[in-house]
Design an enzyme around this catalytic site. Structure first.
Site, PDB file in Angstrom:
ATOM      1  N   ASP A 298      14.034  71.902  20.198  1.00 34.21           N
ATOM      2  CA  ASP A 298      12.634  72.678  20.341  1.00 34.21           C
ATOM      3  C   ASP A 298      12.752  73.907  19.328  1.00 34.21           C
ATOM      4  OD1 ASP A 298      10.434  73.859  21.048  1.00 34.21           O
ATOM      5  OD2 ASP A 298      10.990  73.919  23.377  1.00 34.21           O
TER       6      ASP A 298
HETATM    7  C1  NOJ Z   1       7.930  75.400  21.928  1.00 33.55           C
HETATM    8  C2  NOJ Z   1       7.736  74.652  22.806  1.00 33.55           C
HETATM    9  O1  NOJ Z   1       8.658  74.934  24.089  1.00 33.55           O
HETATM   10  C3  NOJ Z   1       7.818  73.291  22.944  1.00 33.55           C
HETATM   11  O2  NOJ Z   1       7.118  72.610  24.019  1.00 33.55           O
HETATM   12  C4  NOJ Z   1       6.679  72.803  21.670  1.00 33.55           C
HETATM   13  O3  NOJ Z   1       6.656  71.496  21.706  1.00 33.55           O
HETATM   14  C5  NOJ Z   1       7.334  73.385  20.421  1.00 33.55           C
HETATM   15  N1  NOJ Z   1       7.463  74.968  20.595  1.00 33.55           N
HETATM   16  C6  NOJ Z   1       6.440  73.223  18.950  1.00 33.55           C
HETATM   17  O4  NOJ Z   1       5.204  73.816  19.109  1.00 33.55           O
END
Ligand code: NOJ
Length: 731
Positions: A289
């Site tokens: 993430d």
């Molecule tokens: C943080 C989020 O938790 C995740 O779900 C997302 O895909 C990523 N950022 C990228 O934007």
């Protein structure tokens, strides 16, 4: 599944790559905002958080600014992927650099959060899950993939299949609610819709299952918080949805931000290697993430960025989303043998495999401006968004007020009734002002006369439509709430309308279940509209005027009071003192234990009657049947839900658990016999020693219209030739 020809090409390519080039493939870069200064998205978000910039300023800056995609790094082979590059022309320009100007010409893979639509927005996942409709889930994913792929995107960070049992958690909006089976089926349908059976198609997207694992169990419903649970609970309630989505063929998996019983998922070898790869046979790509690898320092599990990179890569992480830890440190980690070349090649191989599968080596430019323009917001896409919205809205109360008769004069109340932009909900980043239609837009298009409710005297009308609830930024990531009560202004508005003596229909917009007590008191009818997307207004009017019959059913219970969370979910564990009239039972002094609206609940403009339940053992499990009749005077779709309960087990088990469901269409007066085949493995669980077992003995089958109102049939279940209880994983 690995393809021999692709494996050969990967091997050849790995043989030609320098250590630096391999490391470059592991790095996913975001675009920095170009201005008087160079800021990353993370820095801007931090500035909003600490008050140096308002949210509005940040949004303006992000949407208007040009992005710097670090072309020199790309040219030097230091970038393998982009996050959030939208637009086929810009993507083709970057792809051109990767393919034509780097030494080995390895194409980029471009990832974006296509969560519930791209330009055409469909209901938020929690809403769409209430349709209990795998075909619909797949179709809307297909539509989003067509639009997103046309805009130069290759991979979506979806589906999210985090079982979410606590509505305080803002990201419940992105999930299919509180049940493991529903989340798994939702994920499976989305994977099929995004990927099709040929990833190399120009309109296919690679799916990335997230957030692995158990992110939805964040303590207190507070985002990014710890998750601590028994291994049995983890295996039974949280893992199955990821497993189903992975086994549906998803080609990427994103570990969660949280720690799982003390080990952050980003460095969790048990998750990323033992379960994902060894147990499930996953051979796709893992991607962290955003910034999550660096955040292992904040978790207190890594000494510094180098240590975090070492732990994550060795645990089984392939790509680093934007933290830069891999880019900065993996070369040295390999040179000092802290990460083996074999592990590095594995990670790079996983990334190259996905690029080959997407056909990017042979066909790197998958779209162009003309195709992109033609793909967005087409009439067919708007029609599907409207259908999805109709099928996702749950009728919670109706004292006979609905459907509304044509010709009634409407009083329109509440700011959300007129604000199309608020209808899209969380994760709808590229929506343009005016794309989404509010209730008011719908009334105007249909030339239905209405008066607006203002601060002044109430208009003289026949019925009030009152929009209440949450705006689009009040759920989703980093939008947890400590209180689920309606806001004071909404309660005051409802009371004011009720005092007029005219009937009130409440339309609730939200990304999560809310405490709707005051709405129940003041409104004769309540439609839970969630954040329904592009065609919000028209779909709401279809339901309110009875041109469509509500059929959606809740996938998460609605609380009577916030303090019921997080033990509100339907499949909770039995206690020694179940709630009852007696004082010393498991309950609250100041709130009921039961939800206001239970899991599976939803009304219709017709009535259904359930009768003649039967259940018996088969060779592979249990066969159950029930008759459902439409006893009203309208056609409708009913979602028939089959639960089971294991009354005596070797570990305390849930009061009931969803085993299967079927959505059936019934004409007025029509009845159907609905049958379910529940495999015996669905009845199984993990005993105190983590052996997966299936009990012999009584199993209760409960079938009905929701988790509370069911008929019961018993089966004396004797499993023939049951293997001794020794296996440690579910079959
Ligand atoms: C943080 C989020 O938790 C995740 O779900 C997302 O895909 C990523 N950022 C990228 O934007």
């Amino acid at each position: 599944m690995k393809h021999p020809e692709i494996e050969k090409r990967i091997k050849d390519l790995l043989g030609k790559m320098t250590l630096e080039e391999k490391v470059g493939q592991l790095h996913q870069a975001g675009g920095s905002i170009v201005g008087a200064f160079d800021l990353s998205l993370e820095e801007i978000l931090t500035m909003v958080q600490d008050g140096r910039m308002t949210e509005e300023e940040a949004h303006k800056m992000i949407s208007e600014a040009k992005r710097d995609w670090h072309e020199d790094d790309l040219r030097a082979g230091r970038i393998g992927s982009y996050l959030g590059l939208v637009g086929s022309e810009e993507m083709n320009r970057m792809q051109h650099i990767a393919v034509e100007e780097t030494r080995l010409g390895i194409p980029l893979i471009n990832g974006f959060d296509v969560i519930h639509g791209f330009r055409t927005i469909t209901p938020i996942p929690l809403a769409e899950s209430c349709a209990w409709d795998m075909d619909l889930w797949e179709h809307t994913a297909r539509m989003s993939a067509e639009e997103a792929a046309a805009a130069g995107i290759h991979m979506t960070f979806s589906p999210m299949v985090d079982v979410s049992k606590d509505p305080r958690w803002g990201r419940i909006a992105e999930s299919a609610g509180e049940d493991a089976l529903l989340n798994g089926l939702y994920g499976e349908a989305k994977v099929k819709g995004y990927q099709t059976d040929d990833l190399a198609r120009h309109d296919a997207l690679a799916a990335c299952v997230k957030h692995f694992a158990a992110y939805g169990a964040a303590e207190g419903g507070r985002d990014y918080n710890r998750v601590d649970m028994s291994p049995q609970r983890f295996e039974e309630e949280y893992l199955p949805s990821y497993e189903r989505a992975v086994k549906a063929g998803a080609r990427a998996v994103m570990p969660a931000f949280n720690d799982l019983s003390g080990v952050p998922c980003s460095v969790n070898k048990k998750l990323l290697t033992d379960i994902l790869r060894k147990r499930w046979g996953f051979d796709g790509m893992t991607i962290s993430d955003a910034n999550a690898i660096a955040e292992c320092i904040n978790h207190g599990i890594a000494a510094d960025r180098r240590d975090a990179a070492r732990q994550a890569l060795n645990a089984g992480m392939d790509m680093d989303m934007t933290s830069g830890c891999f880019l900065d440190h993996v070369k040295e980690l390999v040179e000092t043998d802290e990460v083996s070349m074999e592990r590095l090649d594995e990670a790079v191989g996983d990334i190259l495999r996905l690029k080959f599968e997407l056909g990017l080596f042979d066909d790197p430019y998958r779209s162009d401006a003309e195709r992109e323009k033609a793909a967005m917001l087409t009439p067919a896409h708007r029609a599907l968004a409207r259908e999805a919205a109709r099928k996702s809205m749950v009728l919670l109360k109706n004292d006979g007020l609905l459907p509304l008769k044509e010709g009634l004069r409407i009083g329109l109340a509440g700011a959300l009734a007129s604000d199309g932009d608020e209808m899209c909900g969380t994760w709808a980043g590229i929506v343009q002002p005016g794309d989404c239609r509010s209730i008011r837009d719908g009334l105007e298009v249909e030339q239905i006369s209405y008066d607006r409710v203002t601060e002044g005297p109430l208009p003289d009308c026949d019925v009030f439509l009152c929009a209440i609830g949450e705006g689009k930024n009040e759920s989703g990531e980093a939008a947890s709430r400590a209180s689920l009560e309606l806001r004071d202004e909404d309660i005051a508005l409802l009371k004011r309308l009720k005092a007029s003596g005219k009937p009130v229909v409440a339309v609730v917009f939200a990304g999560r279940p809310l405490c709707l007590g005051p709405a129940i008191e003041c409104a004769g009818a309540i439609l839970m509209a969630w954040h329904p997307g592009t065609e919000a207004g028209p779909a709401i009017l279809d339901l309110l005027f009875g041109r469509a019959n509500p059929s959606a059913r809740l996938t998460a219970g609605f609380p009577a009071a916030t303090g019921q969370c997080p033990s509100l979910y339907y499949d909770h564990i039995r206690t020694g003192r179940p709630a009852g009239k007696f004082k010393y039972t498991s309950k609250y002094l100041d709130a009921p234990v039961e939800p206001l609206f239970p899991f599976g609940f939803g009304l219709s403009y017709t009535d259904y009657q359930y009768s003649d339940i039967s259940a018996s053992q088969t060779k592979d499990g249990i066969h159950a049947e029930i008759t459902v009749q439409n006893t009203g005077d309208r056609a409708g779709d009913e979602i028939v839900q089959c639960y089971f309960r294991d009354p005596v087990a070797r570990r305390v088990r849930p009061v009931r658990k969803l085993a299967a469901f079927e959505k059936i269409a019934l004409r007025p007066g029509e009845s159907k016999r609905v049958s379910f085949d529940i495999p015996d493995t669905a009845l199984g669980y993990f005993d105190p020693d983590m052996n997966f077992i299936i009990d012999d003995g009584l199993i209760e089958i409960h079938i009905g219209a929701n988790a509370r109102d069911t008929l019961r049939a018993d089966v004396n279940f004797i499993r023939e030739n049951q293997a001794p209880a020794a296996n440690t994983s579910r079959p």
